[in-house]
Design an enzyme around this catalytic site. Structure first.
Site, PDB file in Angstrom:
ATOM      1  N   GLU A   1       0.733  -1.251   0.224  1.00 19.55           N
ATOM      2  CA  GLU A   1      -0.149  -0.065  -0.030  1.00 19.55           C
ATOM      3  C   GLU A   1       0.959   1.249   0.048  1.00 19.55           C
ATOM      4  O   GLU A   1       0.610   2.316   0.910  1.00 19.55           O
ATOM      5  CB  GLU A   1      -1.020   0.035   1.155  1.00 19.55           C
ATOM      6  CG  GLU A   1      -2.276  -1.045   1.125  1.00 19.55           C
ATOM      7  CD  GLU A   1      -3.150  -0.862   2.146  1.00 19.55           C
ATOM      8  OE1 GLU A   1      -2.917  -0.393   3.154  1.00 19.55           O
ATOM      9  OE2 GLU A   1      -4.061  -1.808   2.002  1.00 19.55           O
TER      10      GLU A   1
ATOM     11  N   GLU B   1      -5.632  -8.377  -0.690  1.00 16.00           N
ATOM     12  CA  GLU B   1      -6.213  -8.173   0.705  1.00 16.00           C
ATOM     13  C   GLU B   1      -7.621  -7.931   0.205  1.00 16.00           C
ATOM     14  O   GLU B   1      -7.861  -7.142  -0.296  1.00 16.00           O
ATOM     15  CB  GLU B   1      -5.630  -6.878   1.569  1.00 16.00           C
ATOM     16  CG  GLU B   1      -4.441  -7.203   2.129  1.00 16.00           C
ATOM     17  CD  GLU B   1      -3.788  -5.862   2.838  1.00 16.00           C
ATOM     18  OE1 GLU B   1      -4.663  -5.262   3.753  1.00 16.00           O
ATOM     19  OE2 GLU B   1      -2.482  -5.935   3.191  1.00 16.00           O
TER      20      GLU B   1
END
Ligand code: AHR
Length: 505
Positions: A172, A291
């Site tokens: 991320e 995710e």
């Protein structure tokens, strides 16, 4: 409510990559410590891992697991987790404001993964570290012997290299919360160079570059375009992350978020195609949805906990008591991954134990399966093979998350040996049963071999499996589907998830 659906053996979407049913586990909360690892637990094996958790994990037949983070990885020093356990440093984990004891590191985790029969997918730290750390980590894990890092591994008792094939290039990195957050082009260049270094070790290594943290980020989807323009030819997958919730307690809107996810996948597929065309590239890049899960029940409290300055050791974070509605949602999201298996090759439920997880534990106490364990298990066990197109003619509804959404959510998979077909079907309607007429063309000798149902009454939507009552939400045998004149006919109860397996000749 009536619905018709049609499947033909020759109308295929794609061969499903088994890794669509992968998982993720992070050094966060109680995922590792008192999740999978608890040396004092009555079921602990000689390596300190909980046998009760291992049994539940094995039941999911997970193909691959992403480790060690997550936000955690962006300030992690993997070398802290090797060598004698009593000499390892305790560090502050800046992502979750916890104390990391490093009692579990790469070698302990690899041992656990081997025991659980799961392939490792490792992430390198591109937040506070970079190419040098990544190349050392790969050498430690993958090189046989005769070099500094490989011999160090052997001195730690691991003679054979792990041969880890999948490497994630940070986590991320678009998120301002990330330690070492970067701009897209800056990250794209670093990912490109790191990927080249990692792949230089040979052995068919594949890399995953970070896409946006979710589709609501202000830089989405420009982030993906800019990153891929820097590294397209040298990476294999781009990651997608998305978490879901139903704070407004509107089930139909909650389920419509699956359609929204379809658009997310489609948009990234478009960006991939655009960059490929722009670069006149020959290689293909696929999506790694590494995710995904439901995460909302305790968000407010969790956020307070991980913003405290107490630096606790393995605090209880993101421990969700999943309910029936969440199980139906998870079944639907997995259906979407099957339907988009032409572009999504890897997907990881986030996470595996205690932290937003299908498996929960009490420290010193029992382990149990949350409601979402079951649709994930069914998809992992029976969702392998070839995804088939399902033409659906069903009533539709409008919601805030998406318009013109079908009440019937269905996916179908032909097993690799061609001898069975599994249908995963959801009736999203909270009030009405659905009369289903499912024609299957190109199959002979259709026989119903297994039929499981969850739900049937939206009044039960918020019943959950908890430590006190771990078996409230379970699949049961269904009895309302039958084969009539070569078609599957019968009823999908209101607000329900169905898994039906048929043998075919
Ligand atoms: O899974 C929990 C966290 O969610 C991960 O650490 C991070 O990557 C994401 O924001």
């Amino acid at each position: 409510m009536k619905a018709r659906a049609t499947i033909h053996r020759d109308y295929t979407i794609a061969r499903i990559d088994d890794r669509l049913y992968s998982a993720f586990i992070e050094h966060m909360g109680r995922a590792i410590y008192s999740g999978i690892y608890e040396p004092d637990h009555p079921t602990a094996n000689a390596h300190g891992f909980r046998q009760d958790v291992l049994d539940l994990v094995r039941g999911l037949k997970i193909p691959a697991i992403r480790y060690p983070g997550g936000n955690f990885v962006s300030a992690y020093k993997w070398e802290d987790g090797i060598g004698p356990q009593d000499e390892r440093p305790v560090r502050l984990d800046l992502a979750w404001r916890s104390k990391e004891t490093n009692q579990v590191g790469i070698n302990e985790f690899a041992h656990w993964a081997k025991d659980a029969d799961i392939e490792m997918m490792l992430a390198v730290n591109l937040g506070t570290r970079g190419i040098e750390e990544a190349r050392n980590f790969v050498e430690y894990c993958n090189h046989p012997s005769g070099t500094h890092w490989s011999d160090l591994r052997r001195s730690h008792g691991v003679e054979d290299p792990y041969g880890v094939k999948m490497w994630c290039l940070g986590n991320e990195m678009d998120g301002p919360w990330q330690i070492g957050h970067m701009e897209a082009t800056e990250y794209g260049r670093l990912a490109n160079e790191t990927s080249k270094a990692v792949k230089a070790f040979g052995g068919g290594i594949e890399t995953v570059v970070c896409g946006s943290s979710n589709d609501q980020m202000p830089t989405y989807p420009n982030w993906e375009r800019q990153v891929l323009e820097e590294c397209y030819e040298n990476v294999d997958y781009i990651s997608l992350h998305k978490y879901f919730g139903n704070s407004s307690r509107n089930s139909l809107n909650y389920f419509a978020k699956i359609e929204e996810t379809g658009r997310y996948i489609q948009s990234i597929a478009g960006v991939i195609d655009y960059v490929k065309a722009k670069k006149r590239a020959k290689n293909d890049i696929y999506i790694c949805f590494d995710e995904w899960n439901v995460w909302y029940h305790n968000r407010e409290q969790d956020s307070k906990n991980w913003h405290s300055w107490d630096w606790p050791e393995a605090p209880a974070l993101l421990e969700e008591d999943y309910n029936l509605e969440d199980a139906i949602f998870v079944g639907g999201l997995l259906n979407e991954f099957i339907r988009r298996s032409d572009r999504v090759k890897i997907a990881c439920i986030a996470q595996l134990v205690n932290v937003i997880a299908p498996i929960r534990t009490l420290k010193g106490g029992p382990a149990w399966a949350t409601s979402i364990y079951y649709p994930y298990q069914f998809a992992s066990l029976y969702g392998r093979g070839t995804a088939l197109n399902v033409a659906v003619d069903a009533p539709r509804y409008d919601a805030e998350a998406a318009q013109d959404v079908s009440y019937l959510d269905v996916a179908a998979v032909l097993a690799p040996d061609g001898k069975s077909i599994t249908v995963f079907a959801i009736n999203r309607n909270p009030d009405e049963a659905m009369e289903l007429d499912l024609s299957l063309h190109g199959f002979n000798g259709l026989t119903l071999v297994e039929h499981k149902v969850m739900g049937g009454n939206s009044a039960d939507a918020r019943i959950a499996n908890t430590s006190e009552a771990p078996d409230k939400v379970l699949p049961r045998d269904g009895d309302k589907l039958a084969i009539v004149d070569g078609a599957v006919k019968g009823e999908l109860p209101a607000f329900s998830y169905t898994m039906a397996r048929f043998s075919v000749s």
